[in-house]
Design a protein around this motif. Structure first.
Motif, mmCIF file in Angstrom:
data_model
loop_
_atom_site.group_PDB
_atom_site.id
_atom_site.type_symbol
_atom_site.label_atom_id
_atom_site.label_comp_id
_atom_site.label_asym_id
_atom_site.label_seq_id
_atom_site.Cartn_x
_atom_site.Cartn_y
_atom_site.Cartn_z
ATOM 1 N N PHE A 1 -69.319 -43.799 66.724
ATOM 2 C CA PHE A 1 -68.323 -44.634 67.527
ATOM 3 C C PHE A 1 -66.867 -44.083 67.102
ATOM 4 O O PHE A 1 -66.612 -43.477 65.758
ATOM 5 N N SER A 2 -65.948 -44.398 67.714
ATOM 6 C CA SER A 2 -64.252 -44.215 67.303
ATOM 7 C C SER A 2 -63.639 -45.768 67.440
ATOM 8 O O SER A 2 -64.313 -46.783 67.655
ATOM 9 N N ILE A 3 -62.965 -45.566 66.724
ATOM 10 C CA ILE A 3 -61.830 -46.769 66.478
ATOM 11 C C ILE A 3 -60.588 -46.632 66.881
ATOM 12 O O ILE A 3 -60.138 -45.667 67.099
ATOM 13 N N ASP A 4 -59.643 -47.820 66.942
ATOM 14 C CA ASP A 4 -58.045 -47.837 67.251
ATOM 15 C C ASP A 4 -57.124 -47.629 66.312
ATOM 16 O O ASP A 4 -56.119 -47.147 66.499
ATOM 17 N N GLY A 5 -57.659 -48.187 64.986
ATOM 18 C CA GLY A 5 -56.868 -47.790 63.751
ATOM 19 C C GLY A 5 -57.747 -47.709 62.594
ATOM 20 O O GLY A 5 -58.690 -48.159 62.492
ATOM 21 N N ALA A 6 -56.949 -47.012 61.733
ATOM 22 C CA ALA A 6 -57.732 -46.945 60.400
ATOM 23 C C ALA A 6 -56.587 -46.927 59.194
ATOM 24 O O ALA A 6 -55.663 -46.158 59.337
ATOM 25 N N GLY A 7 -56.689 -47.779 58.143
ATOM 26 C CA GLY A 7 -55.690 -48.061 57.126
ATOM 27 C C GLY A 7 -56.493 -48.474 56.070
ATOM 28 O O GLY A 7 -57.176 -49.118 56.093
ATOM 29 N N HIS B 1 -70.240 -41.823 56.819
ATOM 30 C CA HIS B 1 -70.040 -40.635 57.567
ATOM 31 C C HIS B 1 -68.694 -40.601 58.369
ATOM 32 O O HIS B 1 -68.510 -41.453 59.217
ATOM 33 N N VAL B 2 -67.636 -39.654 58.365
ATOM 34 C CA VAL B 2 -66.484 -39.671 59.164
ATOM 35 C C VAL B 2 -66.357 -38.359 59.685
ATOM 36 O O VAL B 2 -66.273 -37.477 58.860
ATOM 37 N N ILE B 3 -66.265 -38.344 60.917
ATOM 38 C CA ILE B 3 -65.812 -36.960 61.707
ATOM 39 C C ILE B 3 -64.252 -37.037 61.754
ATOM 40 O O ILE B 3 -63.731 -38.055 62.540
ATOM 41 N N MET B 4 -63.780 -36.102 61.432
ATOM 42 C CA MET B 4 -62.070 -36.045 61.612
ATOM 43 C C MET B 4 -61.578 -35.006 62.106
ATOM 44 O O MET B 4 -62.412 -33.927 62.396
ATOM 45 N N ASN B 5 -60.448 -34.558 62.428
ATOM 46 C CA ASN B 5 -59.737 -33.511 62.665
ATOM 47 C C ASN B 5 -58.518 -32.842 61.667
ATOM 48 O O ASN B 5 -58.491 -33.580 60.683
ATOM 49 N N GLU B 6 -58.372 -31.778 61.874
ATOM 50 C CA GLU B 6 -57.551 -31.018 60.543
ATOM 51 C C GLU B 6 -56.200 -31.753 60.519
ATOM 52 O O GLU B 6 -55.928 -31.547 59.332
ATOM 53 N N ASN B 7 -55.666 -32.366 61.321
ATOM 54 C CA ASN B 7 -54.304 -33.019 60.968
ATOM 55 C C ASN B 7 -54.645 -34.296 60.359
ATOM 56 O O ASN B 7 -53.502 -35.041 60.106
ATOM 57 N N GLU C 1 -78.047 -44.195 60.473
ATOM 58 C CA GLU C 1 -76.663 -43.785 59.846
ATOM 59 C C GLU C 1 -75.362 -44.074 61.097
ATOM 60 O O GLU C 1 -75.549 -43.769 62.257
ATOM 61 N N PHE C 2 -74.431 -44.622 60.508
ATOM 62 C CA PHE C 2 -73.336 -45.061 61.365
ATOM 63 C C PHE C 2 -72.175 -44.086 61.203
ATOM 64 O O PHE C 2 -71.839 -43.975 60.110
ATOM 65 N N ILE C 3 -71.853 -43.594 62.099
ATOM 66 C CA ILE C 3 -70.751 -42.318 62.023
ATOM 67 C C ILE C 3 -69.533 -42.576 62.762
ATOM 68 O O ILE C 3 -69.888 -43.040 63.937
ATOM 69 N N LEU C 4 -68.305 -42.676 62.297
ATOM 70 C CA LEU C 4 -67.183 -42.977 62.981
ATOM 71 C C LEU C 4 -66.404 -41.497 63.294
ATOM 72 O O LEU C 4 -66.303 -40.674 62.246
ATOM 73 N N ALA C 5 -66.037 -41.376 64.602
ATOM 74 C CA ALA C 5 -65.104 -40.117 64.689
ATOM 75 C C ALA C 5 -63.816 -40.486 64.930
ATOM 76 O O ALA C 5 -63.467 -41.533 65.677
ATOM 77 N N ILE C 6 -62.800 -40.125 64.137
ATOM 78 C CA ILE C 6 -61.650 -40.627 64.069
ATOM 79 C C ILE C 6 -60.433 -39.401 63.936
ATOM 80 O O ILE C 6 -60.355 -38.646 63.197
ATOM 81 N N ASP C 7 -59.765 -39.383 65.131
ATOM 82 C CA ASP C 7 -58.768 -38.352 65.220
ATOM 83 C C ASP C 7 -57.495 -39.039 64.397
ATOM 84 O O ASP C 7 -57.224 -40.069 64.168
#
Length: 140
Positions: free
Chosen positions: A47-53, A104-110, A78-84
């Motif tokens: 899943f993705s989310i709209d905000g992460a703080g 588990h978190v999938i993110m990008n380089e930035n 396993e629950f995995i978040l994809a967060i740009d």
């Protein structure tokens, strides 16, 4: 979109929850999520989310997605978040959970370094998407 990428791989069984397609978020919304998932157990859910703080945790704008995520979490190993990177430091309308919610978190380089450090300090496995592919950041 993820189902379209995974579908050609014969080693992966991909299940898409049915229902009405919402173009704004490119997701489907079943009429009854509990019934849709009755007697189903999942290995992984993304899943993705709209905000992460760090203080606000993971947040969402859509109450329907909140219900789907909470229901799916009870059915998967396993629950995995994809967060740009654009989601970090943002807060949406409703709280899904604290930052330690997923392992588990999938993110990008930035992705900002303070979030990378948070994940490392809390034993949350991270994977970084880059223009050249996926890099596993943390050990299993």
């Amino acid at each position: 979109m993820a189902a379209g990428i995974l579908a050609p791989n014969p080693g992966i069984q991909t299940i898409v929850i049915g229902g009405e397609i919402h173009a704004s978020g490119v997701y489907t919304l079943p009429e009854n999520i509990e019934k849709e998932l009755d007697n189903i157990y999942l290995d992984k859910a993304f899943f993705s989310i709209d905000g992460a703080g760090i203080k606000s945790g993971y947040t969402l704008s859509d109450p329907y997605i909140l219900d789907i995520i909470k229901t799916v979490c009870t059915k998967c190993e396993e629950f995995i978040l994809a967060i740009d990177y654009t989601k970090y430091g943002k807060r949406a309308f409703m709280k899904l959970a604290d930052m330690g919610f997923t392992h588990h978190v999938i993110m990008n380089e930035n992705t900002p370094s303070k979030y990378r450090q948070y994940y490392a300090n809390h034993d949350i496995k991270t994977y970084t998407l880059s223009m050249t592919g996926v890099q596993k950041d943390s050990e299993t």
